[in-house]
Design a protein around this motif. Structure first.
Motif, mmCIF file in Angstrom:
data_model
loop_
_atom_site.group_PDB
_atom_site.id
_atom_site.type_symbol
_atom_site.label_atom_id
_atom_site.label_comp_id
_atom_site.label_asym_id
_atom_site.label_seq_id
_atom_site.Cartn_x
_atom_site.Cartn_y
_atom_site.Cartn_z
ATOM 1 N N GLU A 157 -10.103 -26.373 -4.019
ATOM 2 C CA GLU A 157 -10.279 -26.705 -5.441
ATOM 3 C C GLU A 157 -11.754 -26.856 -5.789
ATOM 4 O OE1 GLU A 157 -7.390 -29.889 -5.808
ATOM 5 O OE2 GLU A 157 -5.953 -28.396 -5.085
ATOM 6 N N ARG A 189 -13.244 -23.385 -6.061
ATOM 7 C CA ARG A 189 -12.917 -22.714 -7.327
ATOM 8 C C ARG A 189 -13.731 -23.280 -8.499
ATOM 9 N NH1 ARG A 189 -7.600 -22.798 -5.285
ATOM 10 N NH2 ARG A 189 -6.921 -24.494 -6.645
ATOM 11 N N THR A 247 -1.618 -12.544 -15.602
ATOM 12 C CA THR A 247 -2.389 -13.771 -15.807
ATOM 13 C C THR A 247 -2.261 -14.734 -14.626
ATOM 14 O OG1 THR A 247 -0.533 -14.562 -17.108
ATOM 15 C CG2 THR A 247 -2.426 -13.739 -18.319
ATOM 16 N N GLU A 265 -3.138 -14.303 -11.508
ATOM 17 C CA GLU A 265 -4.381 -14.329 -10.740
ATOM 18 C C GLU A 265 -5.470 -15.077 -11.521
ATOM 19 O OE1 GLU A 265 -5.120 -10.650 -8.810
ATOM 20 O OE2 GLU A 265 -7.188 -11.163 -8.339
ATOM 21 N N THR A 266 -5.457 -14.921 -12.835
ATOM 22 C CA THR A 266 -6.456 -15.605 -13.670
ATOM 23 C C THR A 266 -6.333 -17.117 -13.496
ATOM 24 O OG1 THR A 266 -5.976 -13.872 -15.275
ATOM 25 C CG2 THR A 266 -7.441 -15.625 -15.998
ATOM 26 N N ILE A 267 -5.102 -17.610 -13.603
ATOM 27 C CA ILE A 267 -4.925 -19.065 -13.545
ATOM 28 C C ILE A 267 -5.151 -19.580 -12.129
ATOM 29 C CG2 ILE A 267 -2.370 -19.009 -13.315
ATOM 30 C CD1 ILE A 267 -4.370 -21.577 -15.313
ATOM 31 N N LEU A 268 -4.792 -18.756 -11.133
ATOM 32 C CA LEU A 268 -4.982 -19.217 -9.750
ATOM 33 C C LEU A 268 -6.467 -19.264 -9.368
ATOM 34 C CD1 LEU A 268 -2.051 -17.421 -7.872
ATOM 35 C CD2 LEU A 268 -2.166 -19.783 -8.648
ATOM 36 N N SER A 269 -7.311 -18.563 -10.130
ATOM 37 C CA SER A 269 -8.742 -18.610 -9.831
ATOM 38 C C SER A 269 -9.414 -19.832 -10.456
ATOM 39 C CB SER A 269 -9.428 -17.331 -10.320
ATOM 40 O OG SER A 269 -9.485 -17.317 -11.725
ATOM 41 N N SER A 270 -8.674 -20.604 -11.254
ATOM 42 C CA SER A 270 -9.243 -21.822 -11.848
ATOM 43 C C SER A 270 -9.076 -22.981 -10.854
ATOM 44 C CB SER A 270 -8.530 -22.150 -13.157
ATOM 45 O OG SER A 270 -7.320 -22.799 -12.872
ATOM 46 N N PRO A 271 -9.871 -24.051 -11.025
ATOM 47 C CA PRO A 271 -9.818 -25.109 -9.999
ATOM 48 C C PRO A 271 -8.561 -25.986 -10.032
ATOM 49 C CG PRO A 271 -11.488 -25.595 -11.645
ATOM 50 C CD PRO A 271 -10.946 -24.271 -11.991
ATOM 51 N N ILE A 272 -7.687 -25.777 -10.992
ATOM 52 C CA ILE A 272 -6.487 -26.634 -11.045
ATOM 53 C C ILE A 272 -5.660 -26.459 -9.766
ATOM 54 C CG2 ILE A 272 -5.092 -24.904 -12.288
ATOM 55 C CD1 ILE A 272 -3.920 -27.473 -13.759
ATOM 56 N N SER A 273 -5.119 -27.591 -9.284
ATOM 57 C CA SER A 273 -4.305 -27.503 -8.065
ATOM 58 C C SER A 273 -2.959 -26.879 -8.430
ATOM 59 C CB SER A 273 -4.094 -28.879 -7.459
ATOM 60 O OG SER A 273 -3.107 -29.559 -8.183
ATOM 61 N N ARG A 274 -2.339 -26.251 -7.448
ATOM 62 C CA ARG A 274 -1.073 -25.564 -7.740
ATOM 63 C C ARG A 274 0.014 -26.556 -8.120
ATOM 64 N NH1 ARG A 274 -1.673 -20.311 -3.863
ATOM 65 N NH2 ARG A 274 -3.689 -19.816 -4.730
#
Lengths: 251, 404
Positions: free
Chosen positions: A75, A78, B218, B220-229
Motif C-alpha cells: 500500500e 502504491r 477499470t 487495474e486502475t483501482i488496484l493501482s491505487s493505494p487503497i487496500s483490497r
C-alpha cells in the motif's frame, strides 16, 4: 528510485502447466531518468510492471520502490507510484473531475489540498473545457489526459507506464510521450515499457531488453550501440533476442 | 481498518449507481411497479373479466323434458339464462363455445319424482371454462332448490319436521386474533417477497461492481491505487447491500400502498384482497422493524455471496449466467416456507433462507419465539460473515481478479 531484485513470477496454466512469466529480473531505475523496458508481446513487460505497481505479487525476489518493499508494504508503494497503461480505463459514469478527485481521496489527500491539486493539473493539462463531462463522453485524447491527471493527483515520485501509447493515434501518443519527458524533467523515477523502438530511442536514458521473462541486456543506448556494433535499435534488439528465440523454437 | 477509505469507495459506487439506468430500473423502478402492476393491474383486470363473464347471458341447451313441463318452465324463467332448443351436435357446440352448457332432463322425470323413484339430471359443460361454469352453477342451483322443495313437500305430507333430515349443525369458529389469522395467510408471502427482492436488488450491482469493472478495464486502475483490497471490497459490498435492502424496503412499501389502494376500490366480492390490504395496514412498526432486522443478515449473505460469484466472471454476461441459477437456490427454500404445515423446528432454524422465511411468517403473525430468533439471527450472521470473509479473500487472489 526502483530497485528490482531477482523479481520472478510464475503462473499456473491449466493447459500448459507452470509458466514462468518473469524470471529473476534485476535492474535499477534512478530518479530523473527514464528506464525503457523493451520487449516483444508476451515477453514479460506487463507482468514486471504490474509487480512493481503491486497489482501482482511476485512469486520470487522483490523490489524496493521509494524505500518500500513491494511484498511487505504494497500500500505504501502504491501511494508513491503513478501507474498508467492502456488497460487502466476510466469510470465512465463519473465526470473527469470526479474521477481524478476519487483517486486523490484514495491517496489520502485532504479536501483543500485536493482542490488545489486538481485545479492546477486541470489548468496545466488544458482540461477545464471538459472537467464536468462524463468520461463516457470524452474523446480518446481527453481520456488519456484524464488518466494522466489521475496518475499525477498525488504527485508520486515514481511513474510506471505500461505500453501507454499502444493503439493511440499520433497526436494522443505525443501527449503521452511529452508527459513522460516532463516527469523526468521534474525529477521523477520513470519506468516505461514498449515494443516501439522509436519511442525508446527518443525517450529512454537506460534500456533493458526482455524476452521470455528474462532481462537479457541493459545499458544506455550508446552502450548498446557500442556493444553490438549497430546503430539501429531494432537491429540491436533482434541480435539480443534471436539466440533465445531460436532455442525456444527448437524446444 | 479505515472507515474513511470504505466511505470513499462507497460514495463513488453510489454516484455511479444512481447514474446507471440499469441499476435504477432493477433497484427502484421494478420493486415500485411490480406490486401495483401485479395486484392492482392484474387484480382489476381479473375482477373486470369475471364481472364481464357474469354479465353474459349464457345459452343452455335443453335435452328432453317434454314430459316434465314444470321443471322446463322453471328453467326457462331463470334470470340471465337463455334456453335453446336441442340440436344433434350439442357436444361440439359446447366445445366450440357456441352454447355454454346442456341440461338433460330424463324421460318421465317429473313422474318419477312424484312417485319417489330415484332419477338423475345431467348437466354437460366445459370444465375450467369460466362462462360454462357460471351457466352450470345457475342450472345446478335451480335443480337443488327444486329438490329441496320436493323434500319439504314430502316431509310436510308426512307431518315430519325438517330436523328429520338435518338432526344437527356443524359450525367452525375461529378463536385466534384476526392479525394472527391474516399472518398465517399472508405472513409467508411477506418473508418470501423480502428475501427474493433482497436477492434481485443485490444481483445487478454485484455483477456491475465486479465482472462489469473487469470488462470495462477499470479493475487495474483501482488496484493501482493505494487503497487496500479489503477496504475496496467493503466499499463495494456496502453498496450492494444498500441496493438489496433498498429494493426490499421499496417493495414492501409498494406492496402496502398497492393493497391499500386496492382495498379502497374493491367491493366485498374481492374480500380476499381487501383483507390482505387491511392486514398490511395493520402491520405495526414493530413487525416491520423485526422483519427488516431479520432480513439484514440475509441481505449481507446475498450481497457477499453474489459479489464473490460474480467476481469469478470475466464479463457481465458470464456473471449473469453464473448468478441466474442462484435465483432458484433462493426461491426453493423461500417457497418451502410458504407450504402449509411447515413450521420452525430446531433443525430448520439453522437452514439458511428457509429459517428466516419461516421466522418472518411467525413475526408477521405477532409470535415472537425468542430462542428461535436468537438462533436464526446468530446462524445467519455466521453464514453472512463467512460469505463476506470469502469475498475479501477472493479479492486478494490474482487468479480470480486476472482470470484469462
Amino acid at each position: 528510485m526502483i530497485e528490482a531484485r531477482g523479481l520472478s513470477k510464475r503462473f499456473q496454466d491449466k493447459k500448459r502447466g507452470e509458466i514462468s512469466a518473469v524470471d529473476n529480473v534485476s535492474f535499477t531505475c534512478q530518479p530523473g531518468k527514464i528506464y525503457g523496458l523493451l520487449g516483444a508481446n508476451g515477453a514479460g513487460k506487463t507482468t514486471t510492471l504490474r509487480m512493481l505497481a503491486t497489482i501482482l505479487e511476485p512469486t520470487g525476489g522483490t523490489a524496493i520502490v521509494c524505500g518500500h518493499d513491494i511484498v511487505e508494504q504494497p500500500e505504501k508503494v502504491r501511494a508513491n507510484v503513478g501507474f498508467l497503461s492502456t488497460a487502466t480505463a476510466l469510470y465512465r459514469r463519473l465526470t473527469a473531475q470526479e474521477f481524478v478527485e476519487y483517486f486523490g481521496r484514495l491517496n489520502g489527500l485532504d479536501e483543500a489540498t485536493l482542490k488545489k491539486r486538481v485545479d492546477d493539473i486541470f489548468k496545466r493539462l488544458d482540461m477545464n473545457g471538459f472537467r464536468d463531462r462524463r468520461c463516457d463522453k470524452l474523446s480518446t485524447g481527453m481520456m488519456q489526459k484524464t488518466s494522466i491527471a489521475r496518475t499525477l493527483v498525488h504527485d508520486p515520485p515514481v511513474m510506471i507506464f505500461d505500453e501507454p501509447t499502444n493503439g493511440l493515434d499520433i497526436m494522443t501518443a505525443r501527449t503521452i510521450t511529452s508527459f513522460i519527458r516532463e516527469c523526468r524533467n521534474n525529477g521523477k523515477t520513470v519506468i516505461f515499457s514498449t515494443h516501439i523502438m522509436s519511442e525508446v530511442e527518443k525517450l529512454c536514458d537506460n534500456i533493458g531488453i526482455i524476452q521470455s521473462g528474462k532481462l537479457l541486456v541493459e545499458g544506455t543506448l550508446a552502450e548498446l550501440r557500442d556493444k553490438y556494433a549497430e546503430q539501429d535499435l531494432e537491429e540491436i534488439f533482434v541480435k539480443v533476442v534471436t539466440p533465445l528465440f531460436a532455442a525456444e523454437e527448437a524446444n | 481498518m479505515s472507515i474513511r477509505n470504505v466511505g470513499i469507495v462507497y460514495r463513488k459506487e453510489l454516484t455511479e449507481a444512481v447514474r446507471d439506468r440499469r441499476t435504477l430500473i432493477s433497484t427502484i423502478l421494478v420493486p415500485l411497479l411490480l406490486f401495483p402492476v401485479l395486484s392492482v393491474g392484474f387484480g382489476s383486470l381479473a375482477v373486470a373479466l369475471v364481472g364481464k363473464a357474469k354479465e353474459e347471458t349464457p345459452k343452455v341447451m335443453l335435452r328432453g323434458g317434454e314430459d316434465s313441463p314444470a321443471v322446463v318452465e322453471g328453467l326457462k324463467k331463470l334470470d340471465k339464462i337463455e334456453i335453446v332448443a336441442e340440436t344433434p351436435n350439442w357436444k361440439d357446440q359446447i366445445i366450440n363455445k357456441e352454447i355454454r352448457a346442456a341440461v338433460e332432463i330424463p324421460a318421465g322425470f317429473q313422474a318419477n319424482v312424484a312417485q319417489q323413484r330415484a332419477d338423475t339430471v345431467r348437466i354437460f359443460n366445459y370444465e375450467g371454462e369460466l362462462k360454462s361454469e357460471f351457466a352450470t352453477e345457475k342450472i345446478e342451483k335451480y335443480m337443488k332448490e327444486y329438490r329441496d322443495k320436493v323434500i319439504k313437500e314430502r316431509l310436510a305430507a308426512k307431518n315430519l319436521p325438517d330436523t328429520v333430515l338435518k338432526p344437527f349443525d356443524v359450525k367452525q369458529e375461529n378463536v385466534a386474533p384476526p392479525e394472527k389469522v391474516s399472518g398465517a395467510a399472508f405472513g409467508g408471502i411477506i418473508g418470501y417477497m423480502v428475501i427474493l427482492l433482497c436477492m434481485t436488488g443485490a444481483m445487478y450491482p454485484a455483477m456491475d461492481l465486479t465482472a462489469g469493472e473487469k470488462e470495462r478495464g477499470t479493475m487495474e486502475t483501482i488496484l493501482s491505487s493505494p487503497i487496500s483490497r479489503m477496504h475496496l471490497v467493503l466499499g463495494k459490498f456496502f453498496l450492494i447491500l444498500t441496493a438489496a435492502l433498498g429494493t426490499a424496503a421499496l417493495s414492501v412499501l409498494s406492496m402496502g400502498v398497492s393493497f391499500s389502494v386496492l382495498g379502497h376500490y374493491t367491493s366485498q366480492s374481492a374480500g380476499g384482497r381487501a383483507a390482505a390490504a387491511e392486514f398490511l395496514l395493520k402491520l405495526g412498526p414493530k413487525t416491520v422493524i423485526s422483519v427488516f432486522l431479520m432480513a439484514l443478515p440475509v441481505a449481507v449473505l446475498f450481497s457477499a455471496t453474489l459479489m464473490t460469484i460474480a467476481l469469478f466472471a470475466k464479463t457481465y454476461k458470464e456473471a449473469q449466467s453464473y448468478l441466474t441459477p442462484m435465483t432458484f437456490v433462493v426461491i426453493i427454500p423461500a417457497i418451502a416456507a410458504m407450504l402449509p404445515g411447515v413450521e420452525l423446528t430446531p433443525k430448520l432454524s439453522i437452514i439458511p433462507i428457509l429459517n428466516v422465511s419461516l421466522l418472518c411468517k411467525e413475526l408477521v403473525a405477532g409470535t415472537y419465539h425468542w430462542n428461535y430468533i436468537a438462533v436464526i439471527f446468530a446462524s445467519t450472521c455466521v453464514y453472512a460473515a463467512a460469505a463476506l470473509f470469502i469475498a475479501i479473500k477472493m479479492f486478494q487472489r490474482e487468479s480470480v481478479l486476472f482470470r484469462s
